[in-house]
Design an enzyme around this catalytic site. Structure first.
Site, PDB file in Angstrom:
ATOM      1  CD  GLU A 109      -2.935  -1.257   2.250  1.00 23.45           C
ATOM      2  OE1 GLU A 109      -2.829  -0.463   3.204  1.00 23.45           O
ATOM      3  OE2 GLU A 109      -3.832  -2.119   2.191  1.00 23.45           O
ATOM      4  CG  ASN A 146      -0.427  -6.898  -1.704  1.00 21.37           C
ATOM      5  OD1 ASN A 146      -0.921  -7.534  -2.634  1.00 21.37           O
ATOM      6  ND2 ASN A 146      -1.007  -6.807  -0.515  1.00 21.37           N
ATOM      7  CG  HIS A 194      -9.583  -5.648   0.401  1.00 19.81           C
ATOM      8  ND1 HIS A 194      -9.868  -6.789   1.127  1.00 19.81           N
ATOM      9  CD2 HIS A 194      -8.265  -5.410   0.580  1.00 19.81           C
ATOM     10  CE1 HIS A 194      -8.759  -7.201   1.740  1.00 19.81           C
ATOM     11  NE2 HIS A 194      -7.778  -6.394   1.410  1.00 19.81           N
ATOM     12  CD  GLU A 218      -4.413  -7.866   1.403  1.00 21.58           C
ATOM     13  OE1 GLU A 218      -5.277  -7.150   1.925  1.00 21.58           O
ATOM     14  OE2 GLU A 218      -3.190  -7.646   1.499  1.00 21.58           O
ATOM     15  CG  ASP A 260     -12.524  -8.738   1.433  1.00 19.62           C
ATOM     16  OD1 ASP A 260     -12.473  -7.760   0.660  1.00 19.62           O
ATOM     17  OD2 ASP A 260     -12.014  -8.723   2.572  1.00 19.62           O
TER      18      ASP A 260
HETATM   19  C1  XIL Z   1      -6.391  -6.465   8.022  1.00 20.95           C
HETATM   20  C2  XIL Z   1      -6.710  -7.678   8.873  1.00 20.95           C
HETATM   21  O1  XIL Z   1      -7.617  -8.488   8.163  1.00 20.95           O
HETATM   22  C3  XIL Z   1      -7.304  -7.265  10.198  1.00 20.95           C
HETATM   23  O2  XIL Z   1      -7.449  -8.383  11.060  1.00 20.95           O
HETATM   24  C4  XIL Z   1      -6.408  -6.221  10.850  1.00 20.95           C
HETATM   25  O3  XIL Z   1      -7.043  -5.754  12.026  1.00 20.95           O
HETATM   26  C5  XIL Z   1      -6.136  -5.076   9.927  1.00 20.95           C
HETATM   27  O4  XIL Z   1      -5.576  -5.575   8.721  1.00 20.95           O
HETATM   28  N1  XIL Z   1      -4.950  -4.640   3.463  1.00 20.95           N
HETATM   29  C6  XIL Z   1      -3.967  -5.475   3.923  1.00 20.95           C
HETATM   30  C7  XIL Z   1      -4.246  -6.405   5.046  1.00 20.95           C
HETATM   31  O5  XIL Z   1      -2.898  -5.537   3.304  1.00 20.95           O
HETATM   32  O6  XIL Z   1      -3.117  -6.641   5.833  1.00 20.95           O
HETATM   33  C8  XIL Z   1      -5.367  -5.889   5.904  1.00 20.95           C
HETATM   34  O7  XIL Z   1      -5.672  -6.900   6.870  1.00 20.95           O
HETATM   35  C9  XIL Z   1      -6.571  -5.546   5.083  1.00 20.95           C
HETATM   36  C10 XIL Z   1      -6.245  -4.465   4.097  1.00 20.95           C
END
Ligand code: XIL
Length: 449
Positions: free
Chosen positions: A150, A193, A229, A257, A259
């Protein structure tokens, strides 16, 4: 991973032998047959929950620690490294034969306060030490690392995020982190990432340009992670083309990641849209030869990070709060080239009713059905009384209560319950005016429908 097992064997043998189509029973089997990864973000603290563990064990061929390898978990105090949680995930991956994905070495979030207090020189030393120490610790175990996470701004214009690293170290910190990671673990693939880069746009183009420049300058980089996401109904139409343009630079790509969130509560229409969105993401990845696979950000909606961060949103994963596979699960299976039998949702089903109630007393009637495929040789039913009720004399079971937590165990004569079989039991209890039914039940530690 991106090498179908059959082709690998056929290539060795020099002939192509048609393998009989075996019925796949899990996403992992389907993905492995296609030579791709189907991954899951794992919270090692949840492995004690049988349903969680069963799904993690059987449905995925890659794990990434959801939090256990982040800076706050691995170096909470400067120079003092704690690898316990990360080691648990690494050991789990080794025991279950899954690939281990490392997440993440340099990130502005989940960063201990001491890091932000350092001046530029000390910060540079601390960052390089962190990358080197963590990557060295997991050397030989982690297949790929999210080296920098990020790094680009939320405003989507392609500018750098003004993190402590960017502000104090300048543009060069990303290349420095990648070089340190390569030196520490030359065998791991090194990825950048980020999120909101699934489409072709200013933010993804900024990362595209960075990868292109790294390649030209000889800075080590092997892969790009697209977090994905996503919001229901918003899989970018140019996602496949976007993945392909990165692949054409000579790096691997992967969805890291995934979802797909919706306004809660879910309904059949939203779940069908979600299934079609998941199908689209997996299909986009498979269409790009250098796409290594897809990782979902959690096992179950019950523990997803989404509701905590996006209030009113949730239901973003493949299994619901009760570990029932959602339509999206079947869609992912189909996109991976198969149809699978979704795992039995919970292995148990409970009905609970208040048969009669008076002043401060009541009688409850319960039926537990074994909806799994193996017989029980003894059972334990667990639930919580939310309104101060207490459990008294029970029949066809023995009862214990600790605070609000009630446990009912089989009697000697009804310990065995065959698949599809059911037992009825009941108890007398007390209440103080309100007597709501328990919200959830577990049988033998597994959540029931
Ligand atoms: C999130 C986790 O899922 C949570 O449990 C934690 O509290 C915060 O981080 N981008 C990322 C992940 O790269 O590491 C994040 O994960 C979600 C967003």
């Amino acid at each position: 991973m991106r090498l179908p097992a059959l082709i690998a064997i056929a290539a060795l043998a020099g002939t192509l032998v048609a393998a009989p189509a075996a019925a796949a029973t899990s996403l992992a089997q389907l993905a492995t047959a296609k030579g791709v990864d189907i991954g899951v973000a794992l919270d090692p603290n949840r492995l004690g929950e049988a349903a969680y563990k069963t799904i993690a064990d059987t449905e995925f061929n890659l794990v990434v620690p959801e939090n256990a390898m982040k800076w706050d978990a691995t170096e909470p105090t400067q120079g003092q490294f704690t690898f316990t949680a990360g080691d648990t995930v690494a050991a789990y991956a080794a025991q279950t034969g899954k690939e281990l994905y490392g997440h993440t070495l340099v990130w502005h979030s989940q960063l201990p306060n001491w890091v932000s207090g350092l001046d530029a020189t000390a910060l540079r030393t601390a960052m390089l030490n962190h990358v080197t120490t963590v990557a060295t610790h997991f050397k030989g175990k982690v297949g790929s690392w999210d080296v920098v996470n990020e790094a680009f701004s939320d405003n989507g214009d392609g500018s750098r995020r003004s993190s402590v690293f960017q502000t104090k170290l300048g543009d060069g910190y990303i290349a420095d982190a990648f070089r340190a990671a390569r030196a520490a673990d030359p065998g791991a693939k090194l990825c950048i990432n980020d999120y909101s880069i699934e489409n072709i746009g200013a933010k993804s183009t900024a990362i595209y340009n960075l990868v292109r420049d790294f390649k030209a300058q000889g800075v080590p980089i092997d892969c790009v992670g697209f977090q994905a996401h996503l919001i229901l109904g918003q899989v970018p139409g140019d996602m496949r083309a976007n993945l392909q343009r990165f692949a054409d630079l000579g790096v691997d790509v992967r969805v890291t990641e995934l979802d797909i969130r919706m306004a809660t509560p879910p309904d059949a229409t939203k779940l069908a849209q979600q299934a079609s969105d998941y199908r689209a993401v997996v299909t986009n990845c498979l269409a790009v030869t250098r796409c290594q696979g897809v990782t979902v950000w959690g096992v179950t909606d019950k523990y997803s990070w989404i509701p905590g961060v996006f209030p009113g949103q949730g239901a973003a994963l493949l299994w619901d709060d009760n570990y029932a596979a959602k339509p999206a699960y079947q869609a992912v299976a189909e996109a991976l080239g198969g149809t699978t039998t979704p795992p039995a949702p919970a292995g148990c089903e409970v009905t609970y009713s208040v048969a009669s109630q008076w002043n401060n007393g009541f009688t409850a009637a319960i039926t537990i059905t074994n909806t799994g495929s193996t017989a029980w040789s003894g059972w334990t039913l667990g639930f919580a009384f939310a309104a101060g009720q207490t459990v008294g004399q029970a029949w066809n079971a023995t009862s214990t209560q600790s605070g609000s937590a009630v446990t009912l165990r089989n009697a000697s004569y009804n310990a065995t319950v065959a698949p599809g079989g059911a037992v009825s039991l009941g108890f007398n209890g007390t209440h103080t005016g309100s007597n709501p039914a328990p919200a959830a039940f577990t049988a033998n530690g597994t959540a029931c429908a």
